[in-house]
Design a protein around this motif. Sequence first.
Motif, PDB file in Angstrom:
ATOM      1  N   LEU A 190      -9.104  58.396   6.829  1.00 20.42           N
ATOM      2  CA  LEU A 190      -8.041  59.054   7.173  1.00 20.42           C
ATOM      3  C   LEU A 190      -7.437  58.073   8.275  1.00 20.42           C
ATOM      4  CD1 LEU A 190      -9.325  62.666   7.885  1.00 20.42           C
ATOM      5  CD2 LEU A 190      -7.715  62.032   6.272  1.00 20.42           C
ATOM      6  N   LEU A 191      -8.300  57.308   9.041  1.00 16.48           N
ATOM      7  CA  LEU A 191      -7.918  56.283  10.073  1.00 16.48           C
ATOM      8  C   LEU A 191      -7.198  55.190   9.502  1.00 16.48           C
ATOM      9  CD1 LEU A 191     -10.636  56.201  12.761  1.00 16.48           C
ATOM     10  CD2 LEU A 191      -8.393  56.885  13.064  1.00 16.48           C
ATOM     11  N   SER A 192      -7.704  54.683   8.036  1.00 14.42           N
ATOM     12  CA  SER A 192      -7.251  53.676   7.421  1.00 14.42           C
ATOM     13  C   SER A 192      -5.736  53.860   7.135  1.00 14.42           C
ATOM     14  CB  SER A 192      -7.837  53.462   6.263  1.00 14.42           C
ATOM     15  OG  SER A 192      -7.782  54.406   5.233  1.00 14.42           O
ATOM     16  N   LYS A 193      -5.207  55.074   6.831  1.00 14.69           N
ATOM     17  CA  LYS A 193      -3.898  55.214   6.608  1.00 14.69           C
ATOM     18  C   LYS A 193      -2.995  55.141   7.854  1.00 14.69           C
ATOM     19  CE  LYS A 193      -0.648  58.807   5.445  1.00 14.69           C
ATOM     20  NZ  LYS A 193       0.139  58.134   4.502  1.00 14.69           N
ATOM     21  N   ILE A 194      -3.480  55.654   9.038  1.00 15.78           N
ATOM     22  CA  ILE A 194      -2.840  55.267  10.411  1.00 15.78           C
ATOM     23  C   ILE A 194      -3.023  53.699  10.528  1.00 15.78           C
ATOM     24  CG2 ILE A 194      -2.880  55.562  12.961  1.00 15.78           C
ATOM     25  CD1 ILE A 194      -4.149  58.245  11.957  1.00 15.78           C
ATOM     26  N   PHE A 195      -3.941  52.934  10.470  1.00 16.95           N
ATOM     27  CA  PHE A 195      -4.045  51.588  10.843  1.00 16.95           C
ATOM     28  C   PHE A 195      -3.297  50.679   9.725  1.00 16.95           C
ATOM     29  CE2 PHE A 195      -8.365  52.653  12.804  1.00 16.95           C
ATOM     30  CZ  PHE A 195      -8.131  52.352  14.111  1.00 16.95           C
ATOM     31  N   GLY A 196      -3.172  51.338   8.451  1.00 16.28           N
ATOM     32  CA  GLY A 196      -2.193  50.353   7.486  1.00 16.28           C
ATOM     33  C   GLY A 196      -0.805  50.551   7.789  1.00 16.28           C
ATOM     34  N   ALA A 197      -0.350  51.762   8.156  1.00 22.66           N
ATOM     35  CA  ALA A 197       0.886  51.959   8.824  1.00 22.66           C
ATOM     36  C   ALA A 197       1.101  51.132  10.039  1.00 22.66           C
ATOM     37  CB  ALA A 197       1.413  53.369   9.178  1.00 22.66           C
ATOM     38  N   LEU A 198       0.222  51.002  10.885  1.00 16.98           N
ATOM     39  CA  LEU A 198       0.381  50.099  12.167  1.00 16.98           C
ATOM     40  C   LEU A 198       0.589  48.741  11.761  1.00 16.98           C
ATOM     41  CD1 LEU A 198       0.365  49.753  14.944  1.00 16.98           C
ATOM     42  CD2 LEU A 198      -2.166  49.883  15.281  1.00 16.98           C
ATOM     43  N   LEU A 199      -0.346  48.099  10.757  1.00 18.33           N
ATOM     44  CA  LEU A 199      -0.309  46.932  10.445  1.00 18.33           C
ATOM     45  C   LEU A 199       1.176  46.517   9.690  1.00 18.33           C
ATOM     46  CD1 LEU A 199      -1.695  44.138   9.986  1.00 18.33           C
ATOM     47  CD2 LEU A 199      -2.781  45.082   7.919  1.00 18.33           C
ATOM     48  N   MET A 200       1.652  47.506   9.140  1.00 18.65           N
ATOM     49  CA  MET A 200       2.960  47.269   8.186  1.00 18.65           C
ATOM     50  C   MET A 200       4.099  47.175   9.153  1.00 18.65           C
ATOM     51  SD  MET A 200       2.828  46.656   4.846  1.00 18.65           S
ATOM     52  CE  MET A 200       1.134  45.645   5.479  1.00 18.65           C
ATOM     53  N   ASN A 201       3.938  48.001  10.221  1.00 18.10           N
ATOM     54  CA  ASN A 201       4.684  47.816  11.462  1.00 18.10           C
ATOM     55  C   ASN A 201       4.814  46.544  12.388  1.00 18.10           C
ATOM     56  OD1 ASN A 201       6.860  49.426  13.370  1.00 18.10           O
ATOM     57  ND2 ASN A 201       5.258  49.322  14.958  1.00 18.10           N
ATOM     58  N   ALA A 238       5.550  52.228   2.736  1.00 17.72           N
ATOM     59  CA  ALA A 238       4.595  53.387   2.978  1.00 17.72           C
ATOM     60  C   ALA A 238       3.308  53.188   2.439  1.00 17.72           C
ATOM     61  CB  ALA A 238       5.410  54.629   2.242  1.00 17.72           C
ATOM     62  N   ILE A 239       2.136  53.879   3.211  1.00 17.15           N
ATOM     63  CA  ILE A 239       0.929  53.631   3.086  1.00 17.15           C
ATOM     64  C   ILE A 239       0.364  54.804   2.583  1.00 17.15           C
ATOM     65  CG2 ILE A 239      -1.270  52.975   3.944  1.00 17.15           C
ATOM     66  CD1 ILE A 239       0.786  50.780   3.750  1.00 17.15           C
ATOM     67  N   SER A 240      -0.295  55.014   1.429  1.00 16.07           N
ATOM     68  CA  SER A 240      -0.908  56.108   1.097  1.00 16.07           C
ATOM     69  C   SER A 240      -2.207  56.353   1.302  1.00 16.07           C
ATOM     70  CB  SER A 240      -0.700  56.285  -0.647  1.00 16.07           C
ATOM     71  OG  SER A 240      -1.434  54.999  -1.092  1.00 16.07           O
ATOM     72  N   LEU A 241      -2.781  57.529   1.423  1.00 14.38           N
ATOM     73  CA  LEU A 241      -4.357  57.765   1.699  1.00 14.38           C
ATOM     74  C   LEU A 241      -4.966  57.380   0.470  1.00 14.38           C
ATOM     75  CD1 LEU A 241      -6.502  58.724   3.574  1.00 14.38           C
ATOM     76  CD2 LEU A 241      -6.191  61.058   2.643  1.00 14.38           C
ATOM     77  N   ASP A 242      -6.061  56.402   0.839  1.00 13.10           N
ATOM     78  CA  ASP A 242      -6.884  55.871  -0.225  1.00 13.10           C
ATOM     79  C   ASP A 242      -8.326  55.598  -0.056  1.00 13.10           C
ATOM     80  OD1 ASP A 242      -6.839  54.727  -3.208  1.00 13.10           O
ATOM     81  OD2 ASP A 242      -6.994  52.875  -2.483  1.00 13.10           O
ATOM     82  N   TYR A 243      -9.199  55.749  -0.967  1.00 13.42           N
ATOM     83  CA  TYR A 243     -10.489  55.346  -0.505  1.00 13.42           C
ATOM     84  C   TYR A 243     -10.924  54.326  -1.767  1.00 13.42           C
ATOM     85  CZ  TYR A 243     -11.101  59.299   2.707  1.00 13.42           C
ATOM     86  OH  TYR A 243     -10.895  60.165   3.634  1.00 13.42           O
ATOM     87  N   PRO A 244     -10.677  53.151  -1.330  1.00 10.07           N
ATOM     88  CA  PRO A 244     -10.854  51.884  -2.604  1.00 10.07           C
ATOM     89  C   PRO A 244     -12.232  51.661  -2.737  1.00 10.07           C
ATOM     90  CG  PRO A 244      -9.472  51.218  -0.484  1.00 10.07           C
ATOM     91  CD  PRO A 244     -10.001  52.375   0.110  1.00 10.07           C
ATOM     92  N   VAL A 245     -12.669  51.587  -3.943  1.00 10.45           N
ATOM     93  CA  VAL A 245     -13.942  51.464  -4.456  1.00 10.45           C
ATOM     94  C   VAL A 245     -14.654  50.290  -3.593  1.00 10.45           C
ATOM     95  CG1 VAL A 245     -15.505  50.834  -6.485  1.00 10.45           C
ATOM     96  CG2 VAL A 245     -13.264  52.609  -6.712  1.00 10.45           C
ATOM     97  N   GLN A 246     -14.065  49.180  -3.611  1.00  6.10           N
ATOM     98  CA  GLN A 246     -14.723  47.822  -2.969  1.00  6.10           C
ATOM     99  C   GLN A 246     -14.851  48.451  -1.488  1.00  6.10           C
ATOM    100  OE1 GLN A 246     -11.489  48.178  -4.422  1.00  6.10           O
ATOM    101  NE2 GLN A 246     -11.048  46.156  -5.365  1.00  6.10           N
ATOM    102  N   ALA A 247     -14.246  49.110  -0.812  1.00  2.33           N
ATOM    103  CA  ALA A 247     -14.439  49.435   0.564  1.00  2.33           C
ATOM    104  C   ALA A 247     -15.764  50.472   0.587  1.00  2.33           C
ATOM    105  CB  ALA A 247     -13.347  50.168   1.219  1.00  2.33           C
ATOM    106  N   ILE A 248     -15.842  51.256  -0.449  1.00  2.00           N
ATOM    107  CA  ILE A 248     -17.048  52.373  -0.503  1.00  2.00           C
ATOM    108  C   ILE A 248     -18.414  51.426  -0.716  1.00  2.00           C
ATOM    109  CG2 ILE A 248     -18.114  54.050  -1.650  1.00  2.00           C
ATOM    110  CD1 ILE A 248     -15.243  55.177  -2.339  1.00  2.00           C
ATOM    111  N   ILE A 249     -18.312  50.561  -1.515  1.00  2.00           N
ATOM    112  CA  ILE A 249     -19.414  49.922  -1.967  1.00  2.00           C
ATOM    113  C   ILE A 249     -19.804  48.549  -0.675  1.00  2.00           C
ATOM    114  CG2 ILE A 249     -20.179  47.727  -3.426  1.00  2.00           C
ATOM    115  CD1 ILE A 249     -18.555  48.775  -5.624  1.00  2.00           C
TER     116      ILE A 249
END
Length: 687
Positions: A126-137, A144-155
Motif C-alpha cells: 500500500l505504501l509503495s503506491k504512495i511512494f511511487g506517486a511521490l517519486l513521479m511528482n 499514474a501509479i497502480s497498486l502492485d505487488y511485483p514478484v521480484q519485490a516479494i522474492i
Amino acid sequence: MTLLELSLKNVRRNLGLYTIYGISMVIGIMIFFSFSSVMYNPDILDALENAQNFQTGFLIGSSVIVLFVVLFILYANSFFIRQRKKELGMYMLYGMKERHLLLMLLYETLALGAAALLAGGLLGGLLSKIFGALLMNLMKYDQAISLDYPVQAIIATLAVFVVLIAAAAIQSYLLIARVQLVDLFRAKEITEKPIRTSAVLAVLAVLLLGTSLFIVGSGKQSAFWSDHAGASLIYCSIGIVAGTYLFFRQFAGWLLQQWSRSKRYYGGNTTLWTSSIRFQIRGNTLNLTFISLFSTMLILLMCFVSINYSVQFEAVGRNLPNDLAYESKSAAVDSEVKKAIEASDHGILTSRTLELLRSEPVTDPAIAFENPEYYAPGVLLVSAADYNAVVAARGDKQQVSLSGDEAVSLSQGMDFPEALPGSGAAFQVRVLSDGASKSHESNGSNASTKESKASNESHAATFKVVEKKDYALLGWSTDPVTSMVKKPAVLVIADGEYDRLSQESQASASNSASISTFRIYNLADAANAEALSRELHAIVTGQSDTYYSSFADVYSRQIEGSSLLLFSSAFLALIALFSLASVIYFKQLREATEARRQYAILRKLGVGRREMMSVIRKQLLFVFALPLLPGLLSSWLIIKTYILDSVQDFPNLKGMVWGIMALYFLIYAGFYLVSTNIYYRIANRTA
C-alpha cells in the motif's frame, strides 16, 4: 508439552515484549518491501528515460536499507533476550539443554516473523503506491501509479526475511551459549559504577571539539584547507569523533562533579536526577556519541540531497541555456534540422543565429577559465553587442560594458563570479583562418612550417580579462547517450576589437574566414524532447567535431538522478530515524526497568507524581539534549561553509536547511516526550 507448544505459550505470556519486537520487524519489512516495490513497479519503469540507472541506484539503496534493518533487528533481539534471561535461566535450571532453548527461541522468532512478514508485506504494498506517486511528482512526470505487488519485490523480501531469521538465531546462540547459568539470573541486577573523571581529559575534549569546529568553520579559502587540506581533514575527523567521545565520557561527568560541589546542588530535585546520570554515563557514553555523530551525518545527508534536488532544475538551465544549439556547417543540414523539428511535437518558439570568431589560446587557459580541463580546445570570441542581445532575450541581468582590449570570460560553473584586480589579467589568443586551423591540426608538419603559417594566417590579440563570469552563452556540448561532454570556452570582447579581428581574418583567409555560425532554437516542451534530440544529434554530428547541445539530453538524467537520490536518502533517513528512536527507546526501557526499586523507595519517602515526573524529564533531557547540540552545530557549520556559501544565487536554500534542521529537532523532541512518559510508566509499575 512440546517445544512448539511452549513457544506459543511464551508468546502469549510475554505479549508486551513480543509486541515491541514484532512491531520492529513489521516496520523493517514494510520499509524494505515498499522500497523494492517502487523499484520494480512497471508504471514507474515505463515513465523513466533511464530505467537501468534507476534500478541500479535503487539496488544500492536496497543494500543499505537491508544493512540498517538487520542491525536494527539485532539490537531489538539483543534487548529481547536480555529482558528474558531470567526466564531462560529457569528453563535451563529445570534441565532444558541449550539446543532446546535455542530451538524454542527459533520457533518463537519464526512465528513472530511470519506474522510480521505478512503484515509488513501488505502494508508495504500500500505504501509503495504512495511512494511511487511521490517519486513521479519529484521527477515532474505525470504518470499514474497502480497498486502492485511485483514478484521480484516479494522474492527479495523473502530473502531478506531469511537473512533476518538467520542473523537473529546466530545472535541468540552467542548471547546464551557464552554465559554461565548464574549470569542469566543476575543479568538485570548488574549496575553501573560512576566513572572517574579527569580535568585534563575534560579540557582535552573541549580543545579537540573546539579546534576541529573552528577549522571546519574557517572556510575552504582559509590556509587550513587551501594549503593543508589532507592534514586538516584527518585532524577534523579524529578531533570530532574523539572529542565527542571524551566530551560525554569525561567532560559531562566532570561538569556534574563540579556542579555537585556548589551550594545550589542540594536545592530542589537536582541531587536526584544528576546522581542517576553520574551512574549511567559509563554505559551511555557510546550511545550519546553515536547519537551525536549520527545526527550530524543524517542532517548533512538530507540537507545535501535536498539542496542538490532544489538546484538541479535551475542548474540544468544554467549549464544548457539553449533548448537546442549546434554549429552550422551546411545549409542542407540546417534545412534537415528545421524539417525534423517541425515534423515533431516540439514547435519552434524562437530561433537565432550567432556568429563567433574561432581562436586558440597562446597563454595558459587557466588565466581566464576555471578548470580548463572541462573545456573543448580553442576559444570562441563573441562581441559584447551580440552577447548582450542574447542575455536580454533570456531576461537575465548579466550584460557587460567593455571598451578597448577589455574582455570577460564566461567561466560557467564557478562557485563565485570573480572580478580580477587592477586592470585585469593579460590573456593572449591567436585568431585563425581556415588555412591556419588546418595547418595547425595536421600531423607531420615541422615546427618552422607551423610558425610560418601561424604568422601569415593568424592574428594575435592580447586582452585584459577584467572578470570571470559564471554564465553560459552556448552551454555544454551533449550526447544522448553520454549526456554532457565538454563546454566551449567563450570570451566576450569589445565590439571594436571584434570587428577589427573579423576584418583582418577575412582579408587574409584563402576562402572562408574563421567565423563559426551557431543555430539556436527554443522549443516547446523541450524537457521531453529526448527522441527528437537523438534524431537531430545523428543529423548534426554527421560532420566530425561539430558542436551540438540539447537541453533534453541532460534534463531527464539530472532530474531523475537527483530525484532518485532524494527519494532513496529520504527512505534511508526514515529507517535511520526509526533505528535511532528504537535504540533510545530500548535503552530507556531497560534503564526504567532496572530503576523500579529506586523509584519504589522514592514513593515510600513521599515523593509525589509531579516531582517524580520532573526528575525523569530532567534526567532524560540531559541524555537527549546533550548529544543533539554538537550534532546540530557541526552540521550547520559544514553546510553553511561548504555548500550554502557556494550556491549564494539560490536564496531559498538557507530557509530549506533551517527547515530540515527544525524538522529533525521536532522529531527528536517527540522521541524525548514519548520516552519520558514510557520511562515514568515503567519505573512506577508496582508489579
